[in-house]
Design an enzyme around this catalytic site. Structure first.
Site, mmCIF file in Angstrom:
data_model
loop_
_atom_site.group_PDB
_atom_site.id
_atom_site.type_symbol
_atom_site.label_atom_id
_atom_site.label_comp_id
_atom_site.label_asym_id
_atom_site.label_seq_id
_atom_site.Cartn_x
_atom_site.Cartn_y
_atom_site.Cartn_z
ATOM 1 N N HIS A 1 0.830 -1.208 0.000
ATOM 2 C CA HIS A 1 0.000 0.000 0.000
ATOM 3 C C HIS A 1 0.863 1.257 0.000
ATOM 4 C CE1 HIS A 1 1.035 -0.607 4.225
ATOM 5 N NE2 HIS A 1 0.818 0.691 4.408
ATOM 6 N N ASP B 1 0.460 5.207 1.756
ATOM 7 C CA ASP B 1 -0.306 5.715 2.896
ATOM 8 C C ASP B 1 -1.380 6.713 2.446
ATOM 9 O OD1 ASP B 1 1.160 4.233 4.713
ATOM 10 O OD2 ASP B 1 2.643 5.804 5.008
ATOM 11 N N HIS C 1 4.629 0.163 0.263
ATOM 12 C CA HIS C 1 5.370 -0.595 1.266
ATOM 13 C C HIS C 1 4.518 -1.727 1.828
ATOM 14 C CE1 HIS C 1 3.547 2.933 3.165
ATOM 15 N NE2 HIS C 1 3.450 2.220 4.273
ATOM 16 N N ARG D 1 4.755 6.719 13.408
ATOM 17 C CA ARG D 1 4.778 7.277 12.046
ATOM 18 C C ARG D 1 4.258 8.711 12.015
ATOM 19 N NH1 ARG D 1 0.921 4.680 7.808
ATOM 20 N NH2 ARG D 1 -0.215 6.646 7.847
HETATM 21 C C1 SIN Z 1 2.964 1.497 7.550
HETATM 22 O O1 SIN Z 1 2.360 0.757 6.780
HETATM 23 O O2 SIN Z 1 2.910 2.724 7.429
HETATM 24 C C2 SIN Z 1 3.809 0.900 8.641
HETATM 25 C C3 SIN Z 1 4.859 0.010 8.113
HETATM 26 C C4 SIN Z 1 5.577 -0.754 9.184
HETATM 27 O O3 SIN Z 1 5.042 -0.892 10.286
HETATM 28 O O4 SIN Z 1 6.664 -1.239 8.919
#
Ligand code: SIN
Length: 276
Positions: A95, A97, A251, A266
């Site tokens: 995905h 964000d 990611h 984040r």
């Molecule tokens: C996310 O998807 O923003 C988090 C990724 C992660 O926890 O490595």
């Protein structure tokens, strides 16, 4: 500041900078340029407090406050992703964000707080490299298409609606974030490069195609983006920080560490409206 490229398609390890201290305008410009060139930057040993994390991210634009994920008690712009047996991980689909808003994030900064003894790596893919590798004919097929991105596709009642309070929060999040349409191929506003902008978690359909064909194209593009030659994988240590260009990367966080706990923070930086 030095940057060491990690794979041909994506990723650089950056050293020689302390992100816990305020950045100078020259450092911000250098980091922005490195981000556009490498798509995701990794930094080691950056023990940021939530306020330092927010202030660092705010150098690059206004910050998003997530409508569903919990945040730090004092800093609402810092999402706390605390996954464990009782709150299992949910970021193990490819995905980008927050694509469900009109001006999706330009970038995110993810800080590793508690890392399991093994597992829990995150992978990033370059949607520019994935687009470049498509056949010319396929590029023509998807050139003028648009797709719908829906918060409700990823933030489901079954996963996020355990209590009445959580269901109410979800309902408000959906009301405030109705499905959004963006081009299937977008142009990076800084580099001018083009890339694939549909993903497995949030993209529900291609507007101009019949349901069967829409599902087929989405299936193809979302699995194509995940091909290993477009991907860098990062093995986290506590206080590592990743800064990714959310416009044309995706990611995926490996969900392979339960029963251990993993905690990440984040910050999400708002961007501009995707265009062809
Ligand atoms: C996310 O998807 O923003 C988090 C990724 C992660 O926890 O490595």
């Amino acid at each position: 500041m030095q940057a060491e490229r990690l794979t041909p398609a994506i990723g650089a390890l950056v050293s020689g900078i302390n992100l816990c201290e305020p950045l100078t305008p020259a450092q911000c410009s250098e980091l922005s340029a490195l981000l556009v060139e490498n798509h995701v930057l990794f930094f080691e040993n950056q023990p940021l407090t939530p306020r330092q994390h927010r202030d660092l991210a705010a150098n690059f634009g206004p910050l998003h406050v997530h409508p569903v994920y919990p945040h730090d008690p004092e800093v609402e712009e810092i999402i706390v992703l605390d996954t464990n047996v009782k709150n299992p991980p949910d970021s193990d689909t490819w995905h980008t964000d927050v694509p469900f808003i009109e001006c999706p994030p330009m970038g995110s900064l993810l800080s590793a707080r508690v890392i399991p003894p093994n597992g829990g790596d995150t992978l990033w893919s370059s949607c520019i490299a994935a687009y470049d590798a498509l056949d010319a004919e396929y590029k023509v097929l998807i050139e003028n298409l648009t797709a719908e991105h829906d918060l409700a596709a990823a933030f489901t009642d079954s996963r996020y609606g355990e209590s009445a309070e959580a269901r109410e929060q979800l309902a408000t999040a959906r009301k405030n974030n109705p499905p959004m349409i963006h081009p299937v191929v977008r142009t990076h506003p800084v580099s001018g490069k083009r890339g694939i902008y549909v993903n497995q978690s949030f993209t529900t359909r291609i507007i101009e195609l019949a349901p069967d064909k829409s599902a087929e194209v989405l299936q193809f593009l979302t699995s194509h983006v995940a091909r290993r030659e477009f991907v860098v994988q990062w093995k986290w240590k506590p206080y590592d920080l990743a800064f990714w260009d959310n416009r044309l990367t995706q990611h995926f966080a490996n969900a392979d560490y339960l029963p251990h706990r993993r905690v990440m923070h984040r910050a999400t930086i708002l961007g501009d409206k995707p265009f062809r």
